[in-house]
Structure formats: structure tokens, C-alpha cells
Design a protein around this motif. Sequence first.
Motif, short mmCIF file in Angstrom:
data_model
loop_
_atom_site.label_atom_id
_atom_site.label_comp_id
_atom_site.label_asym_id
_atom_site.label_seq_id
_atom_site.Cartn_x
_atom_site.Cartn_y
_atom_site.Cartn_z
N SER A 45 32.14 -8.11 4.92
CA SER A 45 31.41 -7.55 6.07
C SER A 45 30.51 -8.60 6.68
O SER A 45 29.97 -9.45 5.96
CB SER A 45 30.56 -6.35 5.65
N TYR A 46 30.36 -8.53 7.99
CA TYR A 46 29.58 -9.51 8.71
C TYR A 46 28.63 -8.85 9.68
O TYR A 46 28.90 -7.77 10.20
CB TYR A 46 30.49 -10.45 9.52
N LEU A 47 27.53 -9.52 9.94
CA LEU A 47 26.72 -9.25 11.13
C LEU A 47 26.84 -10.48 12.02
O LEU A 47 26.48 -11.59 11.60
CB LEU A 47 25.25 -9.02 10.76
N LYS A 48 27.35 -10.26 13.22
CA LYS A 48 27.52 -11.37 14.16
C LYS A 48 26.65 -11.11 15.38
O LYS A 48 26.65 -10.00 15.93
CB LYS A 48 28.99 -11.50 14.58
N VAL A 49 25.90 -12.10 15.78
CA VAL A 49 24.99 -11.95 16.91
C VAL A 49 25.21 -13.10 17.89
O VAL A 49 25.21 -14.27 17.48
CB VAL A 49 23.51 -11.97 16.44
N ALA A 50 25.42 -12.77 19.16
CA ALA A 50 25.54 -13.81 20.19
C ALA A 50 24.59 -13.46 21.33
O ALA A 50 24.52 -12.30 21.76
CB ALA A 50 26.98 -13.87 20.72
N THR A 51 23.83 -14.46 21.77
CA THR A 51 22.86 -14.21 22.83
C THR A 51 22.83 -15.35 23.84
O THR A 51 23.13 -16.49 23.51
CB THR A 51 21.42 -14.07 22.25
N LEU A 52 22.47 -14.98 25.07
CA LEU A 52 22.24 -15.96 26.13
C LEU A 52 20.92 -15.58 26.79
O LEU A 52 20.75 -14.44 27.22
CB LEU A 52 23.38 -15.91 27.16
N GLY A 53 20.01 -16.55 26.84
CA GLY A 53 18.72 -16.25 27.44
C GLY A 53 18.27 -17.35 28.39
O GLY A 53 18.75 -18.49 28.30
N ALA A 54 17.40 -16.98 29.32
CA ALA A 54 16.90 -17.98 30.27
C ALA A 54 15.54 -17.56 30.78
O ALA A 54 15.19 -16.38 30.81
CB ALA A 54 17.87 -18.14 31.44
N SER A 55 14.76 -18.55 31.21
CA SER A 55 13.51 -18.27 31.90
C SER A 55 13.34 -19.31 33.01
O SER A 55 13.84 -20.44 32.93
CB SER A 55 12.32 -18.31 30.93
N TYR A 56 12.63 -18.89 34.07
CA TYR A 56 12.39 -19.80 35.18
C TYR A 56 10.97 -19.55 35.67
O TYR A 56 10.60 -18.41 35.98
CB TYR A 56 13.40 -19.57 36.31
N LYS A 113 6.71 -15.96 36.34
CA LYS A 113 7.76 -16.55 35.51
C LYS A 113 8.72 -15.43 35.14
O LYS A 113 8.29 -14.39 34.62
CB LYS A 113 7.15 -17.17 34.26
N LEU A 114 10.01 -15.65 35.40
CA LEU A 114 11.01 -14.62 35.12
C LEU A 114 11.73 -14.90 33.81
O LEU A 114 11.95 -16.06 33.44
CB LEU A 114 12.03 -14.55 36.26
N PHE A 115 12.10 -13.83 33.12
CA PHE A 115 12.80 -13.93 31.82
C PHE A 115 14.05 -13.05 31.86
O PHE A 115 14.04 -11.98 32.46
CB PHE A 115 11.92 -13.42 30.69
N GLY A 116 15.10 -13.48 31.18
CA GLY A 116 16.28 -12.65 31.08
C GLY A 116 17.04 -12.96 29.81
O GLY A 116 17.01 -14.10 29.31
N GLU A 117 17.72 -11.95 29.26
CA GLU A 117 18.52 -12.19 28.05
C GLU A 117 19.64 -11.16 28.02
O GLU A 117 19.44 -10.00 28.38
CB GLU A 117 17.64 -12.04 26.80
N ILE A 118 20.81 -11.60 27.60
CA ILE A 118 21.87 -10.64 27.27
C ILE A 118 22.30 -10.92 25.84
O ILE A 118 22.27 -12.06 25.37
CB ILE A 118 23.07 -10.71 28.23
N ALA A 119 22.67 -9.85 25.12
CA ALA A 119 22.99 -9.99 23.70
C ALA A 119 24.16 -9.10 23.34
O ALA A 119 24.33 -8.00 23.89
CB ALA A 119 21.78 -9.63 22.86
N ARG A 120 24.98 -9.59 22.43
CA ARG A 120 26.02 -8.74 21.83
C ARG A 120 25.97 -8.95 20.33
O ARG A 120 26.00 -10.08 19.85
CB ARG A 120 27.40 -9.11 22.38
N ALA A 121 25.90 -7.84 19.60
CA ALA A 121 25.91 -7.91 18.14
C ALA A 121 27.02 -7.02 17.61
O ALA A 121 27.40 -6.03 18.26
CB ALA A 121 24.56 -7.47 17.57
N LYS A 122 27.53 -7.38 16.46
CA LYS A 122 28.66 -6.63 15.90
C LYS A 122 28.50 -6.57 14.39
O LYS A 122 28.22 -7.58 13.74
CB LYS A 122 29.95 -7.38 16.25
N ARG A 123 28.65 -5.38 13.85
CA ARG A 123 28.79 -5.22 12.39
C ARG A 123 30.26 -5.00 12.12
O ARG A 123 30.83 -4.02 12.61
CB ARG A 123 27.99 -4.03 11.89
N GLU A 124 30.85 -5.85 11.32
CA GLU A 124 32.31 -5.91 11.24
C GLU A 124 32.75 -5.96 9.77
O GLU A 124 32.10 -6.62 8.96
CB GLU A 124 32.74 -7.19 11.96
#
Lengths: 406, 406, 406
Positions: B259-270, B276-287
Motif C-alpha cells: 500500500s502506498y500514499l502518493k502525493v503530488a502538488t504544484l504551487g506558486a506565489s506572485y 501577494k497571491l498564492f495558489g496550489e493544486i494537489a492530488r493524493a492517492k491511497r493505493e
Amino acid sequence: AQSSVVMFGVIDTSIGGFSNRAEDLNGPTLLNPTYLNRGSVKTSRTELRNSAYNSSRFGFRGTEDLGGGLAASFWLEAPITNDDGQQGLSTFARRSTVSLSGGFGELRLGRDYTPSFWNETVFDPFGTNGVGTNLIHTVINGSFAAFGPAITPVPGITNVTGNSSVRNSNSIGYFLPRDLGGFYGQAMYALHENTKYDPGTATPPGVSAAGLLNPGTVATTRTGRYFGGRFGYQNGPLDVAVAYGNTTTGDSFYAGTTSYLKVATLGASYDFGPVKLFGEIARAKRETEYDIAPLAGGTPDVDLDGYLVGATVPVGPGLIRVAYSQVKYDFNLPLSFAGDPKANKFALGYVHNLSKRTALYATVARVRNKNGASLTVGGPAFFNAPAGVFTPKTSTGYDLGIRHAF
Amino acid sequence: AQSSVVMFGVIDTSIGGFSNRAEDLNGPTLLNPTYLNRGSVKTSRTELRNSAYNSSRFGFRGTEDLGGGLAASFWLEAPITNDDGQQGLSTFARRSTVSLSGGFGELRLGRDYTPSFWNETVFDPFGTNGVGTNLIHTVINGSFAAFGPAITPVPGITNVTGNSSVRNSNSIGYFLPRDLGGFYGQAMYALHENTKYDPGTATPPGVSAAGLLNPGTVATTRTGRYFGGRFGYQNGPLDVAVAYGNTTTGDSFYAGTTSYLKVATLGASYDFGPVKLFGEIARAKRETEYDIAPLAGGTPDVDLDGYLVGATVPVGPGLIRVAYSQVKYDFNLPLSFAGDPKANKFALGYVHNLSKRTALYATVARVRNKNGASLTVGGPAFFNAPAGVFTPKTSTGYDLGIRHAF
Amino acid sequence: AQSSVVMFGVIDTSIGGFSNRAEDLNGPTLLNPTYLNRGSVKTSRTELRNSAYNSSRFGFRGTEDLGGGLAASFWLEAPITNDDGQQGLSTFARRSTVSLSGGFGELRLGRDYTPSFWNETVFDPFGTNGVGTNLIHTVINGSFAAFGPAITPVPGITNVTGNSSVRNSNSIGYFLPRDLGGFYGQAMYALHENTKYDPGTATPPGVSAAGLLNPGTVATTRTGRYFGGRFGYQNGPLDVAVAYGNTTTGDSFYAGTTSYLKVATLGASYDFGPVKLFGEIARAKRETEYDIAPLAGGTPDVDLDGYLVGATVPVGPGLIRVAYSQVKYDFNLPLSFAGDPKANKFALGYVHNLSKRTALYATVARVRNKNGASLTVGGPAFFNAPAGVFTPKTSTGYDLGIRHAF
């Protein structure tokens, strides 16, 4: 960053000996004409101890000047057991606070001493440490302060959690500013941090203070709250202060009961120069309040009255210390003919200062118990097997140690 | 020796309040025509808290210049609970590393943050602390990260051991050198430290990851391994980074499952200056992977999708903070008609800097749950007795505190 | 205050691998003609470790000059597990002492190393750390030193309490002054801190050393006492010392038995310049004394004989280390025809000093067991399921790490 952190501490180690004697006071009776009196049994122990003159500790503290008379500061202080090294900086259970201070006084957040504790220690020549500790403190911080959720002890780590008559976690404290012509004062409120249910009838029975199911106890929603204060006057040789503390030691939502430990003290000291005198009177009460007063069978209050007289006498680089304290319980049992348990203690000691930071010390003390009181100067409990046969009598002990501060 | 050790820390204390409401959404049915709706129940609590703006900590660190651009350094950082003093320097569970660094970058050994955690906190205006913490982190470090051998908690000492989505023990980390024209990056591998048996058929059934007999579990030989990395670009007002982490959360030698926990994220700030703006998208999976894919009855994957948008606005010595985050679960249940659980959160706060080191702050936040999600801003759990009757709805809370760094 | 406190420490992290092989030495017999030999099973593990070259630690110490040649000092030293951060400054279990020193020598109170331990580590080229640790220490601090009250382990916190062959709590130590023409020496007495009952017949059966009821054990009144000493001579290239230690490992008031661990060692080193030679011989004994000698069925003594030879060779900024050690048990079983268990170990290592404080190191070691001895260089236990089928054979391992001191 580092320049703002000060390390400080005390390492206090002593050899301590205790000898506690219980006696079989029974004899042959009509019902048991062949009873064989068991005499007396002495339980004794010799220990390498810590904190018999000053409490062993290690701390970090710092202050930041914010300008305009305002300052922020922190104080993290760990109790340590330097005789066995088991308790290092595991907790900051002695004090763990952050403060904002200025012309208005000081606002302090975290874990700190209760205001009501200070009178117990400041007006005791032995400062509530070692075999000389006054009996008022022994009882109020001992059997009287058995409250709060039971904590699973961690091997080697005492004081790991919880509130006592000496310290409260989750507290908000306020201190008067320092320049009030000798007057000083402080107040404390500690949050109970229990879960509240709305509607109240949703409160689960058998729930612990933290909101977890805890079969065997009843719903508690206010247990752990403390409020108290201390107000005093210090000028020249005179120091006098009153203090009051009120801890909610238990409550049951459905039974409609709330229990309290209430402590009120008045203490004073006067420094004549060749001798400094100390005195304290205290009244403590364990009380159960009922939403609806029961006709019969309610839990009676337990009262404690105590007083202390003491003196210190400087002799060259040393200090002789002497104190006598007495406590008396009143269990308020309506049909009991037994006398109220009481005990007194005499303590005598000498501190020899090798420097401001390092001292050698010796103390001897003796407790006499009457009517079933079972207080000791420390060490093993009074012998009590089989239960009820032996009556606690005297407890004697000594400390012989070194205190090194840094 | 002493000159090489720097002490540093944060004491963050606040008063925090939480109010979480669950509703009975049921009504009379054909099968149960007399059903009495139980309305809603609110569980609430007020606490003295720590770490609601910055995590309370106390650390020691130092660096030695070895010549030729090479340096050795160490970092020991303890989480502390300054509201109750229970957790002192018991662990260095926040970070405990030794490093060798030079022109090649940095090699770091010990317990450290996972690369995949950084995106969760760096691109959150509330930095994953307090009631404002974004929901992505709440889930990934909460129910999604329930892995590893169960640890007997020590009273008062959290974070006593174990890996999480935030930190790994027994890790080997590598960091790119600092002068890559704005590019930065890191990678981590954490050893599972399990016992391997050769021949593999000697692997005892019912053995724990540490090689001890542990009835009720199955042989684990890879559980606890982590690998992950983060790569980003920072230049002027722009900061953007991707991160990935993969934790082996369980395995069974004989069942042939991992079994795994997999986490992928992309974030940015400007940073536009006034805002100052912030943003993040994330996908996680228990597999759960199977050596031999089962025809039916396998454990379906659980997916989590989340995003965050936020902003900070400087106002004099202060900073306004605002964030909105949303998460949605997909349980991949083939025959379920229920909607996917989801939740969103809105948080608004203000930080008032009294100095660089000391700040006052206030935050309010509100979570709305749908389709059975049960996320809170903190405090007590949603009311749930008897089980299944109540559905979690809103959770609101506030923090009002002081942060003092040194 | 702060100027008097020095912080110091060691962070030692390594990658360590272990491979331990057990063999089925059985074959078909008359009684079991179809016995199928199970071959051999290797248990192996790779870990991120601490303390493989020098023990990881963090400490505070200070000295106060009291004038007249007198000084007071303290030393608080915590073992830390920097690979996982679980053990911070939770205990000062490595050393926790206060001292008074002057022309008379040094009086030291608290938790400290036993005198008898020093010979085990000072005359070992590998200093009783890592896979190279000599077998004498492995046994004496391992199966031979399984004494004292059983301690409930706290997750992540080793060494939380208790005495061992290496350290004693509640000890009083004395050290000879430093200027005795090369002679040096020390003695230690550690208090058992048990409760004494007078009359002795009041001693409760089934009572633990601490005086608590502890069904299943017998009354102990002397368990935990230690006394020992070490005396040596160091001059120019020569260093030679003898040491003796005696720990009361158990006693039963009513059975009239007392058990001891006795350790006697003689060690020496001679530095020829291009090579430094090391040697040690040791005898240890686990012994049970009877108030009334039993006619038969008494617990026989267990003897251990061991020796060590080693060498170090400086090469530029590095140091080659090599050692061979051997131990042999004698169980004194009158009717046993089995050979005495014995084991030997060969270790080879290299330390590369990047500076005085920082070093890289590598060590390999191999243990060979005979006649049922089951010693390892570390890592998982020998495979042993079902019990008795497999016989421990070889154990090999390596350490590859960095040591950073401050």
C-alpha cells in the motif's frame, strides 16, 4: 538570536534518610481476649535525593524590548532529577510562559505557579523543599490536591502533566506593575478545556474531561478550572500577603454536583536583622456543591486548618533555619466521636554558603501524628499490613546536601 | 565549543475557540414512520493553545567551516507545547539532522521534512498553522496519513515517533546548490529498517516491521520506505514548485500486497507588492498494489483532489491574510450512488508585528462539509452518538494570540 | 549566569548493515529418520543509525571557582537518537552529576559511569561503539547485565532509567587528585534506595525494591547496590589500569539469597608512535549466594572470560583501527557434556578526520559463534523458529558514517 536566550538552573543533590514508625495500639478486648499486640514497625530508607534545599531545574529565558516601555519575554523551566538523570528537559512543567509587559503590568500565558501557592513557600524558612517543608504545603499539595484526570505516569518522568495546587497549565495570568509603593499582586485564570455540548442533554454520560468516552466516570464539563489571586505589601523589613485559590476538582453534569478545592492563606515575615521571623495561617476546604441539595448522604466538606511559625538567623556566611507547623483536619462527620486527625512538625537546619551560587546544607525534621493523621517528612509510607492494625506515629528524617546554581 | 551552538525558538500562545455542528438529516420513513428528528448538536471548546501562527519550537544548531568550501552542520529542533509545559525538549522530532555541504549541494542525514510537504505550507498564506490551515494539508496529514506502526502515545508528548506526510525519520536527503539561477530542488529517501529474511519463505507471518512477533498483523518487509522530491524556480516576485512523495504505508509478504500514499502538488506565489497571491493544486492517492490482481474484492484506491487560492496584503506593520481551499474525495466505489464527500474552507486573519520577533494575531475560519466529509478547523469532533444519526456540517473557529521568536 | 554554562555534543550518523546467519545442524536420526534439514536462514537489515563511532549526545556543563583551590561543577549529558529525533533531551541518562573538587580530589554525586566500565572502552580501539565493539563489553553490558527492576519502555526513549554495567544512578563517586605522578583512581558506591523494615520479619513478601506490592517477586532489600573502583598508571606512551565492580542484582529476604554481577578487568595500551597497541583481559561472574547453602539445586555461577587485542595506525589525517576479541562462557553445569559456548570477533575500520570535530568513518566486523553462543555485531536476532532448530553462526556488519562534534 542566541544573545537573547539565558540558560539558568539549579543542581541540588543530597543524602536523605527517613524513618517512619507505626504502632499497634490495640489490646485484648472482650470480643478478642487473646489479641496479641504487634508492637511497632519502623520503615526506613536512605536515598540520594534532589531538591532538598532548592528545586533542581534547568531553564531558558529571554526578554525583548519592544520600545515604549513594552517588552515581550519567555520562560521555559524544566524540573530535573539529577540524582538519577531520568528526567532531563522532557517537560517544561515548572514554568512555560510567554509574557507581554509594560506600564499596565504583565500579561502572562501558559503554565505557571498558582497565586495561592506563593504564600505557602515564601513565608516558610524551608521554602517547601526537603524534609523541612511545612505541613500546610504537605497536605494541600498532597492528599488535598488529588484532583484532575488520572495521568498514566511515565517511568522516570514526574510532573509530566496536569494541574496541582502549585501550578496550572493553560493559564492566563496578570501581575500588577512593580512601582505601586510596595503593593504587589497577581491574578490567574486557568481554562478547563472541556468540550461543551449544546443542547446540554447531548453530553455523553461516562465521558472524560477531554470529551473521550471514559467508562466509569461521569460527564465532566467544568473540571480543571482555576481562579485565584494574591495581594501583598512589602516595605523595608516587612512583607505581608493574602492569597486565595479555587480549583474545580470535579463535576458531574447529570448528578448536578461540582467539587472544589479552596485555599486561603495569610503570611508575613519581618526581618529584624539578627533574626527574621516568619508566620502563616491557612485554611483549605474540599467541598462538593449540589444543584439540588440532598436530604441526606451528601459528601461532607473536609476542612484543613494550619499555621506555621519560623525564623532564620544569619551566622557569618551561613543561615540557621527553624520552623514549627501544625495542621488539623475536620471531616465534618456528624456521628463520629473520634478526635480530629492532626499533626505537627519541627524542623531545624543550617545552610553554609560557599559562594552565592554554591551551598552545603543540613536539615533534620520530625513529624508527630495524632488521631490517625499519617503525614511523613518523606520516604516510605507508614507500615500498614494488615490494614487497620497499625497507627501512624512519628516520622523523622534528615537531608545533607549541596546546592549549585548557575 | 559553545561558540558553535546557536539556540533558537518560537513561543506561540493563543486563545482558540471551536464550534462544530452536526445535524440529524433523517425523517420519518415508511419503515420507521414515528422517527423523531434529533435536530442539531453543537460541540464547542475554548483552549489555551500553542502554534496557531508559527509552530512553537526550541532548537540548537551550528555550522563548522571545513575549508575548501566544505561545511559540516547540525540541526536539532524540538516541538514544544508551551501552553501546558508538558512537552519540553523530549524529542527533536521537528528536525534532527547532520549535514555535509559544499559546491555539490548538501547531503543531510536524519529526521527531516519530506520534500512533498513544503508545497503544502509555503504556498498557504496561513502556513499550515492554526484554524486557517488549508484543507489539503488537513486531509493529507490527517486521515490520509494514518500509516506506520501504531505508537503507544506518551502522556503529554506528541510526535514522539514515526513518520508522517510531513516528516520522515532515518532519511537521506540531497539539496541542490543554492546558486542555480533561481532553480532549487531536493530529494529524499527514507529507509524502512525492516528485517529481511533469506530465503523469503522464512519471513514469519504475524511479524511487525521491526521483526518482532506481532500477532494480528501480517509480515511487513517494506513498510515505512519513502521517496520524494521537489523542484522549483524562484526569481523576483515569482515562486513556483512541483513536488511528489511516495510512502509505502503497508505491505504483506504472503498476501502479496503493498500500500502506498502518493502525493503530488504544484504551487506558486506572485508578489505584486500591495498584494501577494498564492495558489496550489494537489492530488493524493491511497493505493494498494497486488502481486496478483484479484478478480474482485480488492481494496479500491482513494483519491483526493484539492486546491487553494489565497492572498496577503501588507498594511503598515501588519499583514492581512485570506485563503480559500477545497478538497474532494473519490472512494472509487463501483456501486455507490452517494455523492463524493467534499469540503471547503474560508479563512481570514490579521497579523500585527510589534517587532520582527514578536507579533499579535487573529484568525477566523469556517469549514463547510458536504456528503459526509467531517473536516474541522480544530477542537472537538462532530457529535456522533448514536453512530450514523448525525451528519457533520459546519465547523468554525478563531485564534487570538501572540508569537514570540528568539 | 549564562557565561557559566557550556553546551557540547556529538551528532554521529551512519548507514549500517547487518547480516546474521543461523544454520540447521540437525540430520536424520534413528528416532526421526526422515528429518529434512532446513538449511540456513539469513536475517539482514539496513538502518540509518546513530553512535557508530562516538555516542551521540547533547550536554550542558559548568564550573565555579570557589577560591582556595575549591571548585563546584555540574555535568548534564543526554543521549540523543539523531537518526529519528525520537530521543531529545528527555533524560540526562549519560551523566547527571554535581561535584566538589579541590586538593583532596573530587567528590561526585548523581548518575555516572561505573569505574568498572572504563577499562572496557578505553582499551578498545573501537571504544565500545558501532559494529566494532569488543565482545567483552557486548556480553557484560548485554545478557550478563540483565538486572534491576524491569522498566516499562517509553516509545522512542531508551536508557530511560535504571542501572547497568555502564552507569549507576544515585551514586557517590570519589576521584583521586590529578597530580599523583601518573597514578589515577576512582571509587563509586551506589545506593540501593530500598525500604528497610524493622523488625525484618515485617518485610512484606512479594514486595518490589521500591517497597510497592509486586506479586510474583520476592522481598528485595539490597538489590541495586553497587561498589567498584579503578586504579591505573599513565606515563608517556604507557597506560595500564585494573578495575572491579560488584552489583547486587537481586536478593530475597525470606529465601536468604543474594545475587551479584562481579566484573574484574585489566587493560593496557602502549603508543609506539607509528602504531598503538591495546590489550584487555576480563573475568565476569554472575553469582548467587545463600544464607544457608543448599544441598542440591542451587543456582550455579556463570563465568565469562574474555580478552581483546587491538591496534591503531595513524595515516595522515586518518586512523586505521583493528581489533580481535574473544569470550567464553562457563555455565558450571555438572553433568553437561556440551562444549562451553564461545565467540570471537574481528573488526577493521578507518576514520578520516575532516577536522578535529568532523570525521568520516567506515568499519566492518564479523562474529563467529561456537557451541550455541549467539552474539551479533548488531541488527536483527538470529533466526530461531521453531525454537531450537537453528544454531547461530556468523554475524557480519558494517558502519559508514559521519561524526560531528561541537
